[in-house]
Design a protein around this motif. Structure first.
Motif, PDB file in Angstrom:
ATOM      1  N   GLU A   1      -5.515 -12.253 -15.206  1.00 57.54           N
ATOM      2  CA  GLU A   1      -4.603 -13.356 -14.906  1.00 57.54           C
ATOM      3  C   GLU A   1      -4.631 -14.427 -15.990  1.00 57.54           C
ATOM      4  O   GLU A   1      -3.629 -15.097 -16.246  1.00 57.54           O
ATOM      5  N   SER A   2      -5.790 -14.620 -16.596  1.00 58.52           N
ATOM      6  CA  SER A   2      -5.974 -15.667 -17.596  1.00 58.52           C
ATOM      7  C   SER A   2      -6.820 -15.097 -18.736  1.00 58.52           C
ATOM      8  O   SER A   2      -8.025 -15.306 -18.793  1.00 58.52           O
TER       9      SER A   2
ATOM     10  N   HIS B   1      -1.383 -11.036 -12.270  1.00 57.41           N
ATOM     11  CA  HIS B   1      -1.955 -11.165 -10.927  1.00 57.41           C
ATOM     12  C   HIS B   1      -2.980 -10.062 -10.699  1.00 57.41           C
ATOM     13  O   HIS B   1      -2.877  -8.970 -11.266  1.00 57.41           O
ATOM     14  N   VAL B   2      -3.955 -10.360  -9.873  1.00 60.78           N
ATOM     15  CA  VAL B   2      -4.871  -9.334  -9.380  1.00 60.78           C
ATOM     16  C   VAL B   2      -4.857  -9.393  -7.857  1.00 60.78           C
ATOM     17  O   VAL B   2      -4.617 -10.453  -7.272  1.00 60.78           O
ATOM     18  N   PRO B   3      -5.095  -8.270  -7.195  1.00 61.01           N
ATOM     19  CA  PRO B   3      -5.188  -8.300  -5.728  1.00 61.01           C
ATOM     20  C   PRO B   3      -6.445  -9.042  -5.313  1.00 61.01           C
ATOM     21  O   PRO B   3      -7.465  -8.994  -5.997  1.00 61.01           O
ATOM     22  N   ARG B   4      -6.385  -9.740  -4.189  1.00 56.01           N
ATOM     23  CA  ARG B   4      -7.513 -10.558  -3.751  1.00 56.01           C
ATOM     24  C   ARG B   4      -8.191 -10.052  -2.476  1.00 56.01           C
ATOM     25  O   ARG B   4      -9.284 -10.475  -2.158  1.00 56.01           O
ATOM     26  N   SER B   5      -7.537  -9.149  -1.739  1.00 52.88           N
ATOM     27  CA  SER B   5      -8.165  -8.678  -0.503  1.00 52.88           C
ATOM     28  C   SER B   5      -7.448  -7.451   0.015  1.00 52.88           C
ATOM     29  O   SER B   5      -6.352  -7.099  -0.431  1.00 52.88           O
ATOM     30  N   GLY B   6      -8.090  -6.808   0.986  1.00 55.93           N
ATOM     31  CA  GLY B   6      -7.426  -5.782   1.758  1.00 55.93           C
ATOM     32  C   GLY B   6      -6.845  -6.421   3.012  1.00 55.93           C
ATOM     33  O   GLY B   6      -6.689  -7.641   3.096  1.00 55.93           O
ATOM     34  N   ILE B   7      -6.523  -5.587   3.999  1.00 51.23           N
ATOM     35  CA  ILE B   7      -5.945  -6.072   5.249  1.00 51.23           C
ATOM     36  C   ILE B   7      -6.774  -5.512   6.400  1.00 51.23           C
ATOM     37  O   ILE B   7      -7.014  -4.307   6.457  1.00 51.23           O
ATOM     38  N   GLY B   8      -7.212  -6.369   7.306  1.00 51.76           N
ATOM     39  CA  GLY B   8      -7.993  -5.920   8.449  1.00 51.76           C
ATOM     40  C   GLY B   8      -7.544  -6.587   9.731  1.00 51.76           C
ATOM     41  O   GLY B   8      -8.286  -7.355  10.332  1.00 51.76           O
ATOM     42  N   LEU B   9      -6.316  -6.309  10.170  1.00 51.14           N
ATOM     43  CA  LEU B   9      -5.745  -6.961  11.352  1.00 51.14           C
ATOM     44  C   LEU B   9      -5.370  -5.921  12.398  1.00 51.14           C
ATOM     45  O   LEU B   9      -4.748  -4.910  12.085  1.00 51.14           O
ATOM     46  N   TRP B  10      -5.733  -6.177  13.658  1.00 58.54           N
ATOM     47  CA  TRP B  10      -5.359  -5.306  14.765  1.00 58.54           C
ATOM     48  C   TRP B  10      -5.721  -3.844  14.480  1.00 58.54           C
ATOM     49  O   TRP B  10      -4.867  -2.964  14.491  1.00 58.54           O
ATOM     50  N   GLY B  11      -6.965  -3.604  14.205  1.00 57.11           N
ATOM     51  CA  GLY B  11      -7.343  -2.228  13.918  1.00 57.11           C
ATOM     52  C   GLY B  11      -8.841  -2.050  13.858  1.00 57.11           C
ATOM     53  O   GLY B  11      -9.599  -2.715  14.560  1.00 57.11           O
ATOM     54  N   LYS B  12      -9.269  -1.137  12.998  1.00 52.84           N
ATOM     55  CA  LYS B  12     -10.671  -0.759  12.882  1.00 52.84           C
ATOM     56  C   LYS B  12     -11.080  -0.831  11.418  1.00 52.84           C
ATOM     57  O   LYS B  12     -10.333  -0.440  10.527  1.00 52.84           O
ATOM     58  N   SER B  13     -12.290  -1.345  11.168  1.00 48.87           N
ATOM     59  CA  SER B  13     -12.822  -1.431   9.814  1.00 48.87           C
ATOM     60  C   SER B  13     -14.184  -0.755   9.748  1.00 48.87           C
ATOM     61  O   SER B  13     -14.991  -0.881  10.676  1.00 48.87           O
ATOM     62  N   MET B  14     -14.421  -0.050   8.655  1.00 51.59           N
ATOM     63  CA  MET B  14     -15.728   0.540   8.368  1.00 51.59           C
ATOM     64  C   MET B  14     -16.306  -0.192   7.166  1.00 51.59           C
ATOM     65  O   MET B  14     -15.702  -0.176   6.086  1.00 51.59           O
TER      66      MET B  14
END
Length: 593
Positions: free
Chosen positions: A101-102, A389-402
């Motif tokens: 990004e910079s 730009h770089v991605p900053r996170s995944g998505i963990g909503l209404w579901g299951k995470s390992m």
């Protein structure tokens, strides 16, 4: 209080060294005897001599065109997730700048603003990754890991072993006062470094003959430890503030509801998609499509290595299962649990590559600057203006995470069921909640890294638009991704359900069930396993540049749309989407002697 008393004794670990260990990374077998040293000046540069003088502040560099604005403190390069930890040397606020990004010669860098001098900056460069987001820190707080970003690896002198099996890994440390020119950071913080008295380059052969044989970097392996697991469910109201919720230790740096981070991830995919859909710039530093193609093919090599590692772990577990009940059963349980956690960790990393996590990064980067001989200064790459730009996170909503923690590494494989608000045709003026897609998968290696990837079920709809032969290849890829995630989820469940085995019969039962699932992913004998099927599909795509670009464009579109939808779900203005419900399997290894 004297100014230097604000600072920690050195950069790499604020804790007192344990008996028999070294307080900082060293370049020789001679353990330091001086208690007042803060580390060593880097001495190796990929050449057959040891020259720490070149690492000093003010040393003329780049053929005499500029002075060295900091000091290079030795920190042997080790690959993720084994890197040397870097800690805040004082209380203050830390900000992180990603090289994509910079762009800067010192690569990924942390800016630390001391509390006692808030307008000054202490800079740590060439980091591999950061820990968390911009925030206030106390002295001794973990902020990142030493790496080879920026120009530290221009000739592969950092990431590869050179003469005498060493590399030139280091952290560039600088001090920038609020006003005036840069100053020597060592004098500012009151540190002394080893080899500061070496005035001339020393031939490595001579140095070796004198008994100072340089050490090979520590092998990247984990000690066997105690398996810890936890399962959690969560129902939480969407916050009006941007402060994300935090998972319990050791998963504090895994994001699941950070609205800003998710929005920035959406921008990353949007920029990548735009560049993939437009004509490629002419300047060689802005060949974004070619960068993506090259890194896609590098990912294929990484996939092969990781699948090999998975098979090695299965083979080791098979050997453990053949051992009769002995007094070694407790250590065998530790060994089996540790290797199982490693398997999950590497399986998640494999999925990051498979979801184009690596290949997408250079597509959305800022190409940086070039030196203009006429102006005698660096200027932006022609053809811009550019952003990155770089991605900053995944998505963990209404579901299951390992979630898996192993050593310095954190990894999350998340399955979300995003929601959408649409007009309710049966109730004019009202909206109703509907599924956004059947599922959204994401991989995250922790906040502070750019190693995140999203893969949405709507990718399948994009496949249906392709010519028949191409669609057939892409369908194989889609199915293999989905099946691999399903198997990984089953492996996670088996590990969590068998965390408390204590005897040989329990170990045997555990190994019998876990190996079946692991083999379903990594393969066994003539059975390829889903990871091999995934690799095969990606290799077929990798044969043609246009297929690679098509895959990247499809992922950029569907992942970007999913990230935007997740950010919308996290917007407190969407009052009907007021709660997040999630579940977690958490797996980590607690080191033990």
């Amino acid at each position: 209080m004297a100014e230097e008393e604000h600072y920690a004794p050195h950069l790499f670990d604020p804790r007192p060294p344990q008996a028999g260990t070294r307080p900082y990374p060293t370049q020789s077998k001679l353990a330091p005897t001086e208690n007042d040293l803060a580390g060593e000046l880097r001495g190796y540069y990929g050449r057959p001599e040891f020259n720490p003088k070149s690492s000093r502040f003010g040393k003329v560099r780049s053929g005499g065109t500029k002075n060295h604005g900091g000091v290079d403190i030795y920190a042997s390069y080790l690959p993720f997730p084994h890197e040397t930890a870097v800690y805040a040397i004082c209380e203050g606020r830390v900000e992180f700048l990603y090289d994509n990004e910079s762009p800067d010669d010192i690569g990924n860098r942390a800016w630390l603003y001391p509390k006692h001098a808030p307008n000054d900056r202490v800079i740590f460069g060439h980091l591999s990754r950061f820990v968390g987001h911009d925030r206030g820190v106390t002295k001794g707080c973990l902020i990142g890991f030493a790496g080879c970003s920026g120009n530290a690896d221009a000739d592969h002198e950092c990431t590869t072993l050179g003469v005498l099996n060493i590399n030139s890994g280091h952290v560039h440390m600088a001090y920038r006062p609020a006003k005036g020119a840069p100053v020597d950071p060592l004098g500012k913080v009151g540190w002394s470094l080893r080899f500061a008295d070496v005035e001339k380059a020393i031939e490595l052969k001579t140095w070796t003959n004198d008994g100072n044989l340089l050490d090979k970097p520590a092998p990247p392996d984990f000690k066997f430890g105690l398996l810890r697991t936890d399962k959690a469910k969560r129902t939480e109201r969407i916050k009006k503030a941007d402060d994300p919720s935090q998972l319990p230790a050791p998963f504090e740096t895994i994001d699941f509801d950070n609205r800003k981070a998710v929005a920035k991830t959406a921008k990353f995919y949007e920029l990548a998609g735009t560049r993939l859909a437009t004509a490629e710039p002419t300047h060689p530093k802005a060949k974004f499509k070619q960068f993506g193609i090259a890194d896609f093919r590098k990912s294929l090599a990484a996939l092969s290595i990781l699948i090999g590692r998975l098979n090695d772990i299965i083979a080791e577990l098979d050997e453990i299962s053949k051992v009769a009940a002995t007094a070694e059963t407790p250590s065998d349980i530790k060994r089996a649990h540790t290797r199982s956690a490693e398997f999950m960790f590497d399986a998640i990393r494999l999925l990051w590559f498979a979801m184009a996590g690596e290949a997408m990064l250079p597509v959305a980067k800022d190409p940086g600057k070039v030196y203009d001989k006429a102006k005698k200064e660096s200027v932006p790459v022609p053809g811009g203006p550019w952003d990155g730009h770089v991605p900053r996170s995944g998505i963990g909503l209404w579901g299951k995470s390992m979630l898996v923690a192993l050593g310095n590494g954190r990894a999350a494989l998340q399955a979300s069921f995003l929601k959408d608000l649409v007009d309710d045709t049966t109730n004019p003026g009202k909206k109703k909640i509907v599924p956004y897609s059947k599922w959204t998968l994401s991989v995250s290696l922790g906040a502070g890294t750019s190693w995140h990837a999203i893969f949405d079920e709507k990718f399948e709809a994009e496949v249906s638009k392709l010519p028949a032969e191409t669609a057939k290849i892409f369908s194989k890829y889609f199915i293999a991704v989905y099946n691999s995630v399903q198997i990984a989820s089953n492996i996670s469940k088996i590990i969590c359900d068998n965390a408390k085995i204590v005897d040989e019969p329990g170990l045997k039962r555990y190994l019998s069930s876990i190996k079946v699932m692991m083999s379903a992913l990594a393969g066994e004998a003539e059975e390829p396993g889903e990871a091999r099927k995934l690799q095969s599909a990606l290799e077929e795509i990798g044969k043609k540049d246009d297929l690679i670009l098509t895959l990247l464009a499809m992922i950029a579109k569907t992942a970007g749309d999913a990230a935007r939808q997740a950010a919308k779900c996290l917007d407190p203005k969407e009052k009907q989407l007021d709660r997040i419900r999630s579940a977690y399997d958490m797996i980590w290894i607690e080191p033990s002697e």
